[in-house]
Design an enzyme around this catalytic site. Structure first.
Site: not given
Ligand code: PGA
Length: 235
Positions: A67, A130, A132, A137
């Site tokens: 991404d 959340n 994702h 999302e």
């Molecule tokens: P993080 O993010 O590893 O910084 O917790 C993971 C994500 O948002 O997919």
């Protein structure tokens, strides 16, 4: 689904690296590894760097990110490009043809590119608070391929610090889709810390619903989950 619960972040990183090495060494051909970004995989990239520099992971592996934010200079803090350069590519000698960058200019041809490489062998995923995965999302359709996604307020809040404030987080990102992820041969899902406990519980043991994108992973035939005990505390 296999779930490994580790005592701490370092052990999660090591376990994850071992899983990737084992999966990528299993065949003697070109292999593809999808790279997540964020706080979760930083320790993993240290482990992978060491494996590459020791020659354990060889030059048959093609790396690509899963991404990227849109409408932002990709050399800026917060972007997936900058994260991977700082935490991985700067520390290993990987030629440009084996390091592929997804961005808003090439996302239309990403699926073709992945198909030509024989598909995804292993994809590394973190999980958003959340639910994702990559940047799919809540309510992203389960049948999506690589696409542009509007970011939720929850995700902007979660990643705001990396950009110097929630309001500086770009509104959209390109991401491989849920279908892209489900087509991967192996999925590695990582999580650390109690902020992820609820998402991990819903993802692995809750209803399979587009409201919780990671829940679809329950249907993946080769899902490997590595979580530390805080992230696993509701399982
Ligand atoms: P993080 O993010 O590893 O910084 O917790 C993971 C994500 O948002 O997919």
């Amino acid at each position: 689904m296999k779930i490994v619960i580790t005592d701490n972040y370092e052990e999660m990183s090591r376990e994850s690296a071992n899983f990737i090495i084992k999966s990528l060494l299993s065949e003697n051909k070109k292999m593809t590894l999808g790279l997540a970004t964020g706080n979760t995989p930083t320790g993993l990239y240290k482990e992978l760097t060491s494996a590459i520099n020791k020659g354990i992971l060889g030059d048959n592996i093609i790396y690509f990110n899963i991404d990227e934010y849109c409408d932002i200079d990709l050399n800026k803090n917060g972007t997936c490009n900058k994260y991977l350069v700082d935490n991985f590519y700067n520390n290993v000698n990987i030629p440009a043809e084996r390091a592929i960058y997804l961005n808003e200019n090439n996302y239309g041809s990403y699926e073709d590119m992945l198909s030509k490489l024989g598909g995804i062998d292993v994809v590394i995923l973190g999980i958003g608070e959340n639910g994702h995965i990559a940047y799919n999302e809540p309510y992203a359709k389960f049948n999506t391929l690589t696409h542009v996604q509007y970011l939720s307020e929850t995700s902007k809040l979660q990643h705001g610090e990396e950009f110097g404030g929630k309001d500086k987080v770009p509104p959209t990102a390109v991401t491989i889709g849920i279908r892209t992820i489900m087509n991967a041969k192996h999925v590695l899902l990582m999580a650390s810390g109690d902020k992820k406990a609820e998402a991990i519980k819903k993802a692995l043991q809750g209803e399979i619903t587009e409201e919780m994108p990671a829940s679809i992973l329950q249907l993946h035939p080769n899902l490997h989950v590595v979580v530390d005990k805080e992230a696993a505390k509701l399982l």
